[in-house]
Design a protein around this motif. Structure first.
Motif, PDB file in Angstrom:
ATOM      1  N   VAL A   1     -14.524 -23.743  29.144  1.00  0.00           N
ATOM      2  CA  VAL A   1     -15.183 -23.452  30.352  1.00  0.00           C
ATOM      3  C   VAL A   1     -15.777 -23.760  31.397  1.00  0.00           C
ATOM      4  O   VAL A   1     -16.248 -24.413  31.209  1.00  0.00           O
ATOM      5  N   LYS A   2     -15.922 -23.017  32.402  1.00  0.00           N
ATOM      6  CA  LYS A   2     -16.257 -23.027  33.752  1.00  0.00           C
ATOM      7  C   LYS A   2     -17.827 -22.042  33.629  1.00  0.00           C
ATOM      8  O   LYS A   2     -17.837 -20.772  33.515  1.00  0.00           O
ATOM      9  N   SER A   3     -18.936 -22.483  33.640  1.00  0.00           N
ATOM     10  CA  SER A   3     -20.059 -21.688  33.577  1.00  0.00           C
ATOM     11  C   SER A   3     -20.627 -20.757  34.857  1.00  0.00           C
ATOM     12  O   SER A   3     -20.312 -20.728  36.435  1.00  0.00           O
ATOM     13  N   GLY A   4     -20.485 -19.703  34.654  1.00  0.00           N
ATOM     14  CA  GLY A   4     -20.971 -18.368  35.024  1.00  0.00           C
ATOM     15  C   GLY A   4     -20.458 -17.314  35.741  1.00  0.00           C
ATOM     16  O   GLY A   4     -20.655 -17.163  34.269  1.00  0.00           O
ATOM     17  N   SER A   5     -20.274 -16.691  36.489  1.00  0.00           N
ATOM     18  CA  SER A   5     -20.260 -15.140  35.847  1.00  0.00           C
ATOM     19  C   SER A   5     -18.342 -14.612  36.490  1.00  0.00           C
ATOM     20  O   SER A   5     -18.053 -14.862  37.277  1.00  0.00           O
ATOM     21  N   LEU A   6     -18.483 -13.962  35.541  1.00  0.00           N
ATOM     22  CA  LEU A   6     -16.939 -13.123  35.214  1.00  0.00           C
ATOM     23  C   LEU A   6     -16.791 -12.049  35.000  1.00  0.00           C
ATOM     24  O   LEU A   6     -17.185 -11.298  34.110  1.00  0.00           O
ATOM     25  N   ASN A   7     -15.822 -11.035  36.295  1.00  0.00           N
ATOM     26  CA  ASN A   7     -16.090  -9.513  35.776  1.00  0.00           C
ATOM     27  C   ASN A   7     -14.798  -9.021  35.171  1.00  0.00           C
ATOM     28  O   ASN A   7     -13.968  -9.966  34.484  1.00  0.00           O
TER      29      ASN A   7
END
Ligand code: UD1
Length: 340
Positions: free
Chosen positions: A248-254
């Motif tokens: 997975v790519k790090s970050g934020s997901l709704n």
């Protein structure tokens, strides 16, 4: 295993440390993981969670519940060393937006410091992935019709501020130490095991409680405000995918449905299940009310292969059925026979 951007592969037999396992979202996530073939250690201090929420997994060979505090770094370290998880899903936190606003120290401890304890123990113990339960409250009162992850984050209260601080901490761990940190911004989550008793409970758990007791619900404002309600089963699946996707790519997901519904329409669906229920009453709009909140879930779909599959009508029907069953089990007719 074939992996593509639109359908990321998930790994089998992962070991997952799940904090807040005995809570509303945690217990559904534990079930999702175990029944998909993963091993889970649940960590919970049972301050707001309940052992009974885990009835479906307690006793399963792939599940263990450890009672303890996520703020106790040595304790978390010992679990990491003994269990050697591949990923941590960090759900333990202060869930009440109102308490977060009133007790800012507690909010900081449970919604920021606990994230630091988890992230640091993950780093020290070479646990590559951390999945964090963030919230749509990081966006605050946005005017966007469909909120996506590039919308500005301007939380309007301490709860959202703490969630955003945790997201930023995790972004630092990802960029500094090559960890994979995924922050899932849940929209309005509903489902069984959500506590309806608090006045700050989600509207669906309050409505269910009232309708099933034949008492009227109160709609704040004109009822035309909308929310993107997502079933806890979908949220649990998003958690599982985030923890077990090959990469997975790090970050934020709704984590949302992309569909919103007004509170008037919500009450109408309940009325279709509870024929003859009293009509809703109306009261003043809540101070600081956000009028519309609807998420765009496109990035979670691409990054995790996550698409919600429980419609609001089906999710509510399911919830009403569970409630009816629980009520029936309380009655004498359904008591299991006692053998003398
Ligand atoms: C959530 C928080 C709230 C916080 C707000 C802003 C929860 C459960 N609520 O509210 O504390 O201030 O984010 O970040 O975490 N409603 C009724 N009748 C009721 C209950 C609610 O009409 O009995 C309406 C509310 O006015 C609102 C909608 O239903 O318009 C949804 O309410 P709720 O479930 O509390 O969620 P949020 O408003 O998103």
């Amino acid at each position: 295993m074939k992996t593509s951007f639109n359908n990321p592969g998930t790994t089998q037999g992962r070991r997952v440390l799940l904090t807040g396992a005995a809570g509303f979202i945690g217990s559904h996530t534990a079930e999702q993981l175990i029944f998909s073939g993963h091993e889970v250690i649940g960590l919970d201090n049972l301050s707001t969670g309940h052992r009974s929420n885990l009835a479906n997994v307690i006793g399963h060979e792939s599940f263990e519940l450890i009672i303890g505090d996520v703020l106790d770094s040595e304790f978390v370290d010992s679990i990491c060393k003994n269990f050697r998880p591949d990923a941590i899903i960090h759900l333990a936190g202060l869930v009440s937006v109102v308490v977060a606003q009133e007790d800012t120290a507690k909010n900081f401890q449970l919604n920021v410091q606990a994230t630091q304890v988890i992230a640091e123990n993950a780093r020290k113990n070479h646990i590559k992935r951390v999945v964090f339960s963030s919230s749509a409250s990081v966006y605050g009162d946005t005017t966007e019709y469909l909120i996506n992850e590039s919308c500005p984050t301007r939380p309007i209260g301490m709860y959202g501020a703490a969630k955003l601080a945790s997201e930023n901490l995790l972004a630092g761990y990802a960029s500094s130490y090559g960890m994979e940190t995924v922050c899932l911004r849940y929209f309005n989550v509903y489902g069984d095991r959500q506590d309806p008793k608090s006045p700050y409970s989600g509207v669906i758990s309050i409505f269910l409680d009232r309708f099933s007791n034949h008492s009227p619900v109160t709609i704040f404002g004109d009822g035309e405000q909308t929310r993107d309600f997502i079933s806890v089963r979908d949220v649990a699946r998003a958690n599982r995918l985030a923890a077990t996707a090959e990469s997975v790519k790090s970050g934020s997901l709704n984590v949302c449905t992309g569909k919103c519904i007004s509170i008037n329409d919500l009450a109408e669906i309940f009325q279709s299940f509870y024929r003859g229920a009293p009509d809703p009453g109306y009261a003043d709009q809540r101070p600081g009310e956000i009028l519309h909140s609807c998420g765009n879930g496109g990035f979670a779909s691409m990054a995790l292969g996550f698409d919600p599959n429980v419609s609001i009508r089906d999710g509510l029907a399911d919830l009403v059925a569970v409630q009816d069953l629980e009520e029936a089990l309380k009655t004498e007719a359904f008591q299991p026979a006692v053998i003398a």
